[in-house]
Design an enzyme around this catalytic site. Structure first.
Site, PDB file in Angstrom:
ATOM      1  N   ARG A 103     -39.388 -30.955-100.875  1.00 48.78           N
ATOM      2  CA  ARG A 103     -38.390 -29.916-100.580  1.00 48.78           C
ATOM      3  C   ARG A 103     -37.591 -29.556-101.833  1.00 48.78           C
ATOM      4  O   ARG A 103     -37.220 -28.405-102.038  1.00 48.78           O
ATOM      5  CB  ARG A 103     -37.459 -30.399 -99.456  1.00 48.78           C
ATOM      6  CG  ARG A 103     -38.125 -30.311 -98.083  1.00 48.78           C
ATOM      7  CD  ARG A 103     -37.585 -31.310 -97.108  1.00 48.78           C
ATOM      8  NE  ARG A 103     -36.245 -31.008 -96.657  1.00 48.78           N
ATOM      9  CZ  ARG A 103     -35.391 -31.925 -96.191  1.00 48.78           C
ATOM     10  NH1 ARG A 103     -35.744 -33.193 -96.125  1.00 48.78           N
ATOM     11  NH2 ARG A 103     -34.200 -31.570 -95.804  1.00 48.78           N
ATOM     12  N   ARG A 117     -33.526 -37.164 -89.495  1.00 49.44           N
ATOM     13  CA  ARG A 117     -34.333 -35.952 -89.405  1.00 49.44           C
ATOM     14  C   ARG A 117     -35.785 -36.252 -89.756  1.00 49.44           C
ATOM     15  O   ARG A 117     -36.054 -37.053 -90.628  1.00 49.44           O
ATOM     16  CB  ARG A 117     -33.773 -34.903 -90.371  1.00 49.44           C
ATOM     17  CG  ARG A 117     -33.293 -33.671 -89.683  1.00 49.44           C
ATOM     18  CD  ARG A 117     -32.601 -32.763 -90.622  1.00 49.44           C
ATOM     19  NE  ARG A 117     -33.557 -32.046 -91.474  1.00 49.44           N
ATOM     20  CZ  ARG A 117     -33.265 -30.879 -92.033  1.00 49.44           C
ATOM     21  NH1 ARG A 117     -32.072 -30.331 -91.851  1.00 49.44           N
ATOM     22  NH2 ARG A 117     -34.138 -30.278 -92.799  1.00 49.44           N
ATOM     23  N   LYS A 119     -24.749 -27.769 -96.805  1.00 49.68           N
ATOM     24  CA  LYS A 119     -24.606 -26.419 -96.235  1.00 49.68           C
ATOM     25  C   LYS A 119     -24.221 -26.501 -94.749  1.00 49.68           C
ATOM     26  O   LYS A 119     -23.282 -25.851 -94.314  1.00 49.68           O
ATOM     27  CB  LYS A 119     -25.913 -25.620 -96.403  1.00 49.68           C
ATOM     28  CG  LYS A 119     -26.311 -25.425 -97.852  1.00 49.68           C
ATOM     29  CD  LYS A 119     -27.578 -24.591 -98.012  1.00 49.68           C
ATOM     30  CE  LYS A 119     -28.816 -25.208 -97.411  1.00 49.68           C
ATOM     31  NZ  LYS A 119     -29.243 -26.478 -98.026  1.00 49.68           N
ATOM     32  N   ARG A 171     -28.497 -39.542 -94.052  1.00 54.01           N
ATOM     33  CA  ARG A 171     -28.156 -38.422 -93.148  1.00 54.01           C
ATOM     34  C   ARG A 171     -28.584 -38.740 -91.720  1.00 54.01           C
ATOM     35  O   ARG A 171     -29.667 -39.243 -91.480  1.00 54.01           O
ATOM     36  CB  ARG A 171     -28.837 -37.129 -93.612  1.00 54.01           C
ATOM     37  CG  ARG A 171     -28.787 -36.054 -92.536  1.00 54.01           C
ATOM     38  CD  ARG A 171     -28.818 -34.662 -93.051  1.00 54.01           C
ATOM     39  NE  ARG A 171     -30.116 -34.258 -93.566  1.00 54.01           N
ATOM     40  CZ  ARG A 171     -30.369 -33.031 -93.997  1.00 54.01           C
ATOM     41  NH1 ARG A 171     -29.421 -32.116 -94.005  1.00 54.01           N
ATOM     42  NH2 ARG A 171     -31.552 -32.738 -94.472  1.00 54.01           N
ATOM     43  N   ARG A 189     -34.463 -17.940 -98.427  1.00 56.89           N
ATOM     44  CA  ARG A 189     -34.930 -19.049 -99.254  1.00 56.89           C
ATOM     45  C   ARG A 189     -36.011 -18.599-100.221  1.00 56.89           C
ATOM     46  O   ARG A 189     -36.517 -19.408-100.989  1.00 56.89           O
ATOM     47  CB  ARG A 189     -35.509 -20.120 -98.341  1.00 56.89           C
ATOM     48  CG  ARG A 189     -34.633 -21.372 -98.204  1.00 56.89           C
ATOM     49  CD  ARG A 189     -35.338 -22.268 -97.211  1.00 56.89           C
ATOM     50  NE  ARG A 189     -35.003 -23.638 -97.296  1.00 56.89           N
ATOM     51  CZ  ARG A 189     -34.223 -24.270 -96.401  1.00 56.89           C
ATOM     52  NH1 ARG A 189     -33.643 -23.602 -95.439  1.00 56.89           N
ATOM     53  NH2 ARG A 189     -34.041 -25.553 -96.505  1.00 56.89           N
TER      54      ARG A 189
HETATM   55  P1  ADP Z   1     -27.824 -29.248 -95.821  1.00 63.61           P
HETATM   56  O1  ADP Z   1     -27.421 -28.520 -94.568  1.00 63.61           O
HETATM   57  O2  ADP Z   1     -27.476 -28.500 -97.064  1.00 63.61           O
HETATM   58  O3  ADP Z   1     -29.256 -29.700 -95.814  1.00 63.61           O
HETATM   59  P2  ADP Z   1     -26.062 -31.368 -94.796  1.00 63.61           P
HETATM   60  O4  ADP Z   1     -24.822 -30.607 -94.490  1.00 63.61           O
HETATM   61  O5  ADP Z   1     -26.890 -31.814 -93.648  1.00 63.61           O
HETATM   62  O6  ADP Z   1     -26.961 -30.590 -95.880  1.00 63.61           O
HETATM   63  O7  ADP Z   1     -25.629 -32.631 -95.692  1.00 63.61           O
HETATM   64  C1  ADP Z   1     -26.622 -33.556 -96.152  1.00 63.61           C
HETATM   65  C2  ADP Z   1     -26.075 -34.983 -96.025  1.00 63.61           C
HETATM   66  O8  ADP Z   1     -25.034 -35.179 -96.994  1.00 63.61           O
HETATM   67  C3  ADP Z   1     -25.448 -35.295 -94.670  1.00 63.61           C
HETATM   68  O9  ADP Z   1     -25.711 -36.638 -94.383  1.00 63.61           O
HETATM   69  C4  ADP Z   1     -23.938 -35.026 -94.903  1.00 63.61           C
HETATM   70  O10 ADP Z   1     -23.125 -35.808 -94.032  1.00 63.61           O
HETATM   71  C5  ADP Z   1     -23.792 -35.466 -96.352  1.00 63.61           C
HETATM   72  N1  ADP Z   1     -22.789 -34.688 -97.113  1.00 63.61           N
HETATM   73  C6  ADP Z   1     -22.493 -33.376 -96.986  1.00 63.61           C
HETATM   74  N2  ADP Z   1     -21.553 -33.000 -97.885  1.00 63.61           N
HETATM   75  C7  ADP Z   1     -21.271 -34.121 -98.611  1.00 63.61           C
HETATM   76  C8  ADP Z   1     -20.373 -34.410 -99.687  1.00 63.61           C
HETATM   77  N3  ADP Z   1     -19.590 -33.458-100.231  1.00 63.61           N
HETATM   78  N4  ADP Z   1     -20.352 -35.683-100.178  1.00 63.61           N
HETATM   79  C9  ADP Z   1     -21.155 -36.644 -99.641  1.00 63.61           C
HETATM   80  N5  ADP Z   1     -21.998 -36.437 -98.626  1.00 63.61           N
HETATM   81  C10 ADP Z   1     -22.071 -35.202 -98.107  1.00 63.61           C
HETATM   82  P1  AMP Z   2     -32.985 -26.916 -93.388  1.00 64.37           P
HETATM   83  O1  AMP Z   2     -32.401 -27.519 -92.156  1.00 64.37           O
HETATM   84  O2  AMP Z   2     -32.268 -25.696 -93.853  1.00 64.37           O
HETATM   85  O3  AMP Z   2     -33.157 -27.945 -94.495  1.00 64.37           O
HETATM   86  O4  AMP Z   2     -34.449 -26.431 -92.982  1.00 64.37           O
HETATM   87  C1  AMP Z   2     -35.445 -27.321 -92.510  1.00 64.37           C
HETATM   88  C2  AMP Z   2     -36.828 -26.764 -92.785  1.00 64.37           C
HETATM   89  O5  AMP Z   2     -37.006 -25.541 -92.047  1.00 64.37           O
HETATM   90  C3  AMP Z   2     -37.115 -26.395 -94.234  1.00 64.37           C
HETATM   91  O6  AMP Z   2     -37.541 -27.495 -95.024  1.00 64.37           O
HETATM   92  C4  AMP Z   2     -38.224 -25.351 -94.064  1.00 64.37           C
HETATM   93  O7  AMP Z   2     -39.481 -25.957 -93.802  1.00 64.37           O
HETATM   94  C5  AMP Z   2     -37.795 -24.614 -92.801  1.00 64.37           C
HETATM   95  N1  AMP Z   2     -36.947 -23.449 -93.137  1.00 64.37           N
HETATM   96  C6  AMP Z   2     -35.623 -23.308 -92.902  1.00 64.37           C
HETATM   97  N2  AMP Z   2     -35.177 -22.115 -93.356  1.00 64.37           N
HETATM   98  C7  AMP Z   2     -36.256 -21.503 -93.904  1.00 64.37           C
HETATM   99  C8  AMP Z   2     -36.467 -20.255 -94.563  1.00 64.37           C
HETATM  100  N3  AMP Z   2     -35.452 -19.393 -94.764  1.00 64.37           N
HETATM  101  N4  AMP Z   2     -37.713 -19.966 -95.001  1.00 64.37           N
HETATM  102  C9  AMP Z   2     -38.743 -20.813 -94.790  1.00 64.37           C
HETATM  103  N5  AMP Z   2     -38.623 -22.002 -94.207  1.00 64.37           N
HETATM  104  C10 AMP Z   2     -37.396 -22.352 -93.747  1.00 64.37           C
END
Ligand code: ADP
Ligand code: AMP
Length: 219
Positions: A171, A160, A13, A127, A88
């Site tokens: 999660r 992270r 995302k 990541r 969420r």
């Molecule tokens: P989210 O915001 O949904 O938690 P991220 O954008 O941080 O996810 O992506 C999670 C991990 O996967 C990161 O290390 C990112 O670089 C990698 N990633 C994102 N999209 C892809 C993809 N299409 N294929 C492989 N790796 C990806």
């Molecule tokens: P994310 O970067 O989107 O994976 O969010 C990191 C963490 O923030 C999540 O695992 C939750 O603990 C918290 N968080 C983010 N967005 C929300 C939401 N809309 N509602 C509740 N917790 C959230």
């Protein structure tokens, strides 16, 4: 455009949000990034969120909803926004939809970046995120130009705090129980747009842009 991004943790995302925000000229609002920044800065909000985040749990609705509602009152989001990681829970979805319709606006799409949990478990250990701007990288699938440094702002890349195995398992469980019902919720409102998030990053971006452009034309 007003768009929300749905999908499991690690679906991509944040990665896709950067492109969408640039291409469509709308601010990217990530609740996860806001919480993480507040934790690093040691603010009151960060203190409230930290324990939940570290355990892989959702931050309570009271805290999260207030945060987003306040953000959506600011001037830069009058013409549109991209919400990443909110809603969420179905309650968050209800509050958001009510707020949008009460202000005479419309939500354009709920983009679901669909990725099975087996892919997620493989992606998470690799990541790396920028400590400063939150940009997301992957050691194997999306490495930075210069090892350990952010392409956008040059700051250090770190793992992270919630990307360790136990928190990822939690999660994913929380996603299935509390967030997945939103897929049906937005499907019923005819707003759901499914994207196959298992393909390469550029292919996922191409499909998202194509689908959003088609929506824009129909407006
Ligand atoms: P989210 O915001 O949904 O938690 P991220 O954008 O941080 O996810 O992506 C999670 C991990 O996967 C990161 O290390 C990112 O670089 C990698 N990633 C994102 N999209 C892809 C993809 N299409 N294929 C492989 N790796 C990806
Ligand atoms: P994310 O970067 O989107 O994976 O969010 C990191 C963490 O923030 C999540 O695992 C939750 O603990 C918290 N968080 C983010 N967005 C929300 C939401 N809309 N509602 C509740 N917790 C959230």
């Amino acid at each position: 455009m007003r768009i929300i991004l749905l999908g499991p943790p690690g679906a991509g995302k944040g990665t896709q949000a950067k492109f969408i925000s640039e291409k469509f000229g709308i601010p990217h609002i990530s609740t996860g990034d806001i919480f993480m920044r507040n934790i690093s800065e040691g603010t009151e909000l960060g203190r409230k969120a930290k324990n939940y985040i570290d355990q892989g749990l959702l931050v309570p609705d009271e805290v999260t909803i207030d945060l987003v509602m306040n953000r959506l009152e600011q001037n830069d989001v009058k013409e549109g926004y991209l919400l990443d990681g909110f809603p969420r829970t179905v309650h968050q979805g209800d509050v958001l939809c009510r707020m949008i319709s009460e202000s005479g606006q419309m939500l354009d799409a709920a983009l679901l970046i669909d990725v099975p949990s087996s892919y997620i478990k493989e992606r998470m250990p690799g990541r790396r995120i920028c400590k400063f701007c939150g940009s997301s990288y992957h050691l194997q699938f999306n490495p930075p130009d210069e090892e350990g440094l952010c392409d956008h702002c040059g700051h250090e890349l770190v793992q992270r705090r919630d990307d360790h195995v136990e928190a990822v398992e939690e999660r994913l469980k929380v996603y299935e129980e509390q967030t997945m019902p939103l897929i049906d919720y937005f499907e019923k409102k005819k707003l759901l747009v499914r994207i196959d998030g298992t393909r390469e990053i550029e292919e996922v971006t191409r499909e998202i842009v194509e689908k959003l452009r088609a929506l824009e034309k129909n407006e």
